[in-house]
Design an enzyme around this catalytic site. Structure first.
Site, PDB file in Angstrom:
ATOM      1  N   THR A 129       0.814  -1.212   0.000  1.00 19.66           N
ATOM      2  CA  THR A 129       0.000   0.000   0.000  1.00 19.66           C
ATOM      3  C   THR A 129       0.854   1.271   0.000  1.00 19.66           C
ATOM      4  OG1 THR A 129      -1.470   1.287   1.447  1.00 19.66           O
ATOM      5  CG2 THR A 129      -0.136  -0.359   2.532  1.00 19.66           C
ATOM      6  N   ASP A 130       0.280   2.355  -0.500  1.00 24.61           N
ATOM      7  CA  ASP A 130       0.958   3.666  -0.443  1.00 24.61           C
ATOM      8  C   ASP A 130       1.186   4.126   1.001  1.00 24.61           C
ATOM      9  OD1 ASP A 130      -1.719   4.239   0.187  1.00 24.61           O
ATOM     10  OD2 ASP A 130      -2.014   5.698  -1.421  1.00 24.61           O
ATOM     11  N   GLU A 131       0.421   3.545   1.946  1.00 27.32           N
ATOM     12  CA  GLU A 131       0.504   4.028   3.333  1.00 27.32           C
ATOM     13  C   GLU A 131       1.855   3.746   3.980  1.00 27.32           C
ATOM     14  OE1 GLU A 131      -3.020   3.702   5.645  1.00 27.32           O
ATOM     15  OE2 GLU A 131      -4.281   3.491   3.874  1.00 27.32           O
ATOM     16  N   TYR A 154      -1.465  -0.215  11.155  1.00 22.63           N
ATOM     17  CA  TYR A 154      -1.706  -0.929   9.890  1.00 22.63           C
ATOM     18  C   TYR A 154      -0.535  -0.728   8.938  1.00 22.63           C
ATOM     19  CZ  TYR A 154      -3.291  -1.347   5.023  1.00 22.63           C
ATOM     20  OH  TYR A 154      -3.364  -1.638   3.677  1.00 22.63           O
ATOM     21  N   LYS A 158       2.324  -3.362   7.324  1.00 26.20           N
ATOM     22  CA  LYS A 158       2.503  -3.562   5.875  1.00 26.20           C
ATOM     23  C   LYS A 158       3.955  -3.251   5.479  1.00 26.20           C
ATOM     24  CE  LYS A 158      -0.271  -4.511   3.180  1.00 26.20           C
ATOM     25  NZ  LYS A 158      -0.767  -5.846   2.700  1.00 26.20           N
TER      26      LYS A 158
HETATM   27  P1  NAD Z   1     -10.148  -6.746   2.888  1.00 25.89           P
HETATM   28  O1  NAD Z   1     -10.064  -6.379   4.324  1.00 25.89           O
HETATM   29  O2  NAD Z   1     -11.393  -6.427   2.118  1.00 25.89           O
HETATM   30  O3  NAD Z   1      -9.893  -8.317   2.715  1.00 25.89           O
HETATM   31  C1  NAD Z   1      -8.880  -8.999   3.380  1.00 25.89           C
HETATM   32  C2  NAD Z   1      -9.086 -10.491   3.155  1.00 25.89           C
HETATM   33  O4  NAD Z   1      -8.001 -11.183   3.784  1.00 25.89           O
HETATM   34  C3  NAD Z   1     -10.375 -11.047   3.756  1.00 25.89           C
HETATM   35  O5  NAD Z   1     -10.998 -11.927   2.848  1.00 25.89           O
HETATM   36  C4  NAD Z   1      -9.902 -11.795   4.990  1.00 25.89           C
HETATM   37  O6  NAD Z   1     -10.748 -12.878   5.365  1.00 25.89           O
HETATM   38  C5  NAD Z   1      -8.529 -12.278   4.543  1.00 25.89           C
HETATM   39  N1  NAD Z   1      -7.621 -12.550   5.661  1.00 25.89           N
HETATM   40  C6  NAD Z   1      -7.370 -11.749   6.725  1.00 25.89           C
HETATM   41  N2  NAD Z   1      -6.485 -12.351   7.547  1.00 25.89           N
HETATM   42  C7  NAD Z   1      -6.156 -13.537   6.969  1.00 25.89           C
HETATM   43  C8  NAD Z   1      -5.275 -14.594   7.326  1.00 25.89           C
HETATM   44  N3  NAD Z   1      -4.551 -14.561   8.452  1.00 25.89           N
HETATM   45  N4  NAD Z   1      -5.180 -15.648   6.500  1.00 25.89           N
HETATM   46  C9  NAD Z   1      -5.909 -15.722   5.348  1.00 25.89           C
HETATM   47  N5  NAD Z   1      -6.776 -14.743   4.976  1.00 25.89           N
HETATM   48  C10 NAD Z   1      -6.891 -13.677   5.774  1.00 25.89           C
HETATM   49  O7  NAD Z   1      -8.886  -6.071   2.204  1.00 25.89           O
HETATM   50  P2  NAD Z   1      -8.750  -5.363   0.784  1.00 25.89           P
HETATM   51  O8  NAD Z   1      -9.226  -3.973   0.897  1.00 25.89           O
HETATM   52  O9  NAD Z   1      -9.276  -6.258  -0.266  1.00 25.89           O
HETATM   53  O10 NAD Z   1      -7.158  -5.285   0.680  1.00 25.89           O
HETATM   54  C11 NAD Z   1      -6.428  -6.377   0.095  1.00 25.89           C
HETATM   55  C12 NAD Z   1      -4.952  -6.085   0.172  1.00 25.89           C
HETATM   56  O11 NAD Z   1      -4.660  -4.857  -0.496  1.00 25.89           O
HETATM   57  C13 NAD Z   1      -4.413  -5.908   1.600  1.00 25.89           C
HETATM   58  O12 NAD Z   1      -3.140  -6.509   1.660  1.00 25.89           O
HETATM   59  C14 NAD Z   1      -4.304  -4.401   1.771  1.00 25.89           C
HETATM   60  O13 NAD Z   1      -3.288  -4.081   2.676  1.00 25.89           O
HETATM   61  C15 NAD Z   1      -3.960  -3.969   0.362  1.00 25.89           C
HETATM   62  N6  NAD Z   1      -4.374  -2.616  -0.039  1.00 25.89           N
HETATM   63  C16 NAD Z   1      -5.671  -2.209   0.101  1.00 25.89           C
HETATM   64  C17 NAD Z   1      -6.060  -0.946  -0.367  1.00 25.89           C
HETATM   65  C18 NAD Z   1      -7.507  -0.499  -0.300  1.00 25.89           C
HETATM   66  O14 NAD Z   1      -7.800   0.626  -0.732  1.00 25.89           O
HETATM   67  N7  NAD Z   1      -8.430  -1.306   0.172  1.00 25.89           N
HETATM   68  C19 NAD Z   1      -5.118  -0.104  -0.963  1.00 25.89           C
HETATM   69  C20 NAD Z   1      -3.786  -0.551  -1.091  1.00 25.89           C
HETATM   70  C21 NAD Z   1      -3.442  -1.819  -0.645  1.00 25.89           C
HETATM   71  P1  TYD Z   2     -10.232   4.738   4.544  1.00 23.76           P
HETATM   72  O1  TYD Z   2     -11.287   4.341   3.577  1.00 23.76           O
HETATM   73  O2  TYD Z   2     -10.275   4.193   5.921  1.00 23.76           O
HETATM   74  O3  TYD Z   2      -8.836   4.438   3.827  1.00 23.76           O
HETATM   75  P2  TYD Z   2      -7.326   4.854   4.283  1.00 23.76           P
HETATM   76  O4  TYD Z   2      -7.316   5.243   5.687  1.00 23.76           O
HETATM   77  O5  TYD Z   2      -6.630   3.556   4.051  1.00 23.76           O
HETATM   78  O6  TYD Z   2      -6.918   5.939   3.335  1.00 23.76           O
HETATM   79  O7  TYD Z   2     -10.226   6.321   4.656  1.00 23.76           O
HETATM   80  C1  TYD Z   2     -10.050   7.148   3.525  1.00 23.76           C
HETATM   81  C2  TYD Z   2      -9.990   8.573   4.031  1.00 23.76           C
HETATM   82  O8  TYD Z   2     -11.273   8.921   4.568  1.00 23.76           O
HETATM   83  C3  TYD Z   2      -9.007   8.777   5.179  1.00 23.76           C
HETATM   84  O9  TYD Z   2      -8.398  10.070   5.034  1.00 23.76           O
HETATM   85  C4  TYD Z   2      -9.870   8.743   6.423  1.00 23.76           C
HETATM   86  C5  TYD Z   2     -11.187   9.302   5.936  1.00 23.76           C
HETATM   87  N1  TYD Z   2     -12.402   8.762   6.610  1.00 23.76           N
HETATM   88  C6  TYD Z   2     -13.326   9.645   7.164  1.00 23.76           C
HETATM   89  O10 TYD Z   2     -13.182  10.883   7.093  1.00 23.76           O
HETATM   90  N2  TYD Z   2     -14.417   9.117   7.782  1.00 23.76           N
HETATM   91  C7  TYD Z   2     -14.626   7.775   7.880  1.00 23.76           C
HETATM   92  O11 TYD Z   2     -15.639   7.342   8.495  1.00 23.76           O
HETATM   93  C8  TYD Z   2     -13.679   6.887   7.293  1.00 23.76           C
HETATM   94  C9  TYD Z   2     -13.861   5.385   7.361  1.00 23.76           C
HETATM   95  C10 TYD Z   2     -12.572   7.429   6.663  1.00 23.76           C
END
Ligand code: NAD
Ligand code: TYD
Length: 343
Positions: A129-131, A154, A158
């Site tokens: 992730t960018d984070e 988090y 990562k």
């Molecule tokens: P999500 O929370 O929707 O899904 C996570 C999945 O992982 C779930 O199906 C959960 O059951 C499974 N999981 C959790 N712990 C586990 C374990 N110990 N063993 C096996 N499975 C397990 O997450 P997402 O939003 O789909 O993100 C997927 C990946 O992308 C993550 O690695 C996250 O860090 C990364 N990511 C997410 C975003 C975003 O915007 N959502 C952006 C950049 C990177």
């Molecule tokens: P989020 O979807 O949690 O993603 P990330 O923290 O990984 O970027 O949040 C996106 C942005 O929105 C972040 O700046 C936090 C803000 N946010 C709110 O203002 N209110 C909310 O209830 C949530 C969940 C996020």
């Protein structure tokens, strides 16, 4: 047939990747997922009958389960690649308690790497992730060479996982590639993240809790473009490299909230400014020139895909009501209490 192990495939981004791959390529996908609160097999209903899709319930941090899974798959034609989506992914939950994040994101990644290395898997993609780069000032973009300065538990877990991946490449020559993407959005995203939470709250007539002054900036990527990027990295990426995935679509949280309300034709009075998230990163913005050189670029138009996403939540009320009420957990825990696939 090519075989890929996807972990965390019942979540938001993993399920999009699986639907995309099963629908568009000749590839067998095995999905290893623990089914935490974020894992919902309903996300994969459209492919669950497909002979090229198999599900195994398991924890990536459980050495025995991971070794057994990989060994049983390797017994057949061998696994071409592992794509590790599995993670605890929500910043606010990591602030409440980091233990599950260390377990899955750090230990889980190491256990998976070790099992894949022993088996001689020829490609391992770590979805990061960018984070991990931490917060950015108002100008500039972050390249893959930038230092890691994670600010939330988090992001710290990562970043730790990324460094373990790096060490497996440097020490063992294990072919790891790390991808770091900006905020994804689209169908099937768990309604704890900004877009699905705000869309479903507005549909329920609830307020939209905007943290702080609402001026934190995020760069938005449609999830299908992310899946295409991972496919591209699988095919063309170089081992040991890191690839940023981004779009240039930067918006403040207030701007995106107003855009959601416009699409839903709801009043801005639903916005409620609330206490800020501790350690809240102000801005993320990535330079993705390296991935562009592999031939990837975002195809989605932001306004159009936001509209499509909002429309999907409007049409999929049963899905998100079952998720928000916790109903989906009871059914699937009973159904998937034991392994669903015996390779
Ligand atoms: P999500 O929370 O929707 O899904 C996570 C999945 O992982 C779930 O199906 C959960 O059951 C499974 N999981 C959790 N712990 C586990 C374990 N110990 N063993 C096996 N499975 C397990 O997450 P997402 O939003 O789909 O993100 C997927 C990946 O992308 C993550 O690695 C996250 O860090 C990364 N990511 C997410 C975003 C975003 O915007 N959502 C952006 C950049 C990177
Ligand atoms: P989020 O979807 O949690 O993603 P990330 O923290 O990984 O970027 O949040 C996106 C942005 O929105 C972040 O700046 C936090 C803000 N946010 C709110 O203002 N209110 C909310 O209830 C949530 C969940 C996020």
């Amino acid at each position: 047939m090519r075989k890929i192990l996807v972990t965390g495939g019942c979540g938001f981004m993993g399920s999009d990747f699986i639907r995309y791959m099963v629908e568009t390529s000749q590839v067998m996908i095995v999905n290893l997922d623990k089914l935490t609160y974020a894992g919902n097999p309903e996300n994969l209903k459209s492919v669950e009958q497909n002979p090229n899709y198999h599900f195994i319930r398991g924890d990536i941090a459980d050495q025995t389960a991971v070794n057994e899974t990989l060994a049983s798959l390797a017994g057949q034609a061998g696994i071409e690649a592992v794509v590790n989506f599995a993670a605890e992914s929500h910043v606010d939950r990591s602030i409440m308690g980091a233990e599950a994040f260390v377990h899955t994101n750090v230990l889980g990644t190491q256990v998976l790497l070790e099992a894949a290395r022993k088996l001689g898997v020829s490609r391992f993609i770590q979805i990061s992730t960018d984070e991990v780069y931490g917060t950015l000032g108002p100008e500039g973009k972050i390249s893959e060479e930038s230092p890691l300065r994670p600010n939330s538990p988090y992001a710290a877990t990562k970043a730790a996982a990324d460094l373990i991946c790096r060490s497996y490449f440097k020490t063992y020559g294990f072919p790891v590639i790390i991808t770091r993407s900006t905020n994804n959005f689209g169908p099937y995203q768990f309604p704890e993240k900004l877009i699905p939470l705000f869309v479903t709250n507005a549909l329920e007539g609830k307020t939209l809790p905007l943290y702080g002054d609402g001026l934190n900036m995020r760069e938005w990527l449609f999830v299908r473009d992310h899946s295409r990027a991972i496919e591209r990295v699988l095919e063309k990426g170089t081992s040991g490299e890191i690839y940023n995935i981004a779009t240039g679509t930067e918006l403040t949280n207030l701007e995106i909230t107003k855009a959601i309300l416009r699409v839903l034709e709801r009043d801005e009075s639903l916005i409620e400014f609330v206490k800020d998230r501790p350690g809240h990163d102000r801005r993320y913005a990535l330079d993705w020139a390296k991935l562009r050189r592999l031939g990837w670029g975002p195809q989605a138009k932001f306004e159009e895909t936001l509209r499509q996403t909002v429309a999907w939540y409007k049409e999929s009320e049963t899905w998100w009501r079952r998720v928000k009420s916790g109903e989906y957990l009871k059914y699937y825990q009973a159904q998937y209490g034991k392994r669903g696939f015996n390779p």
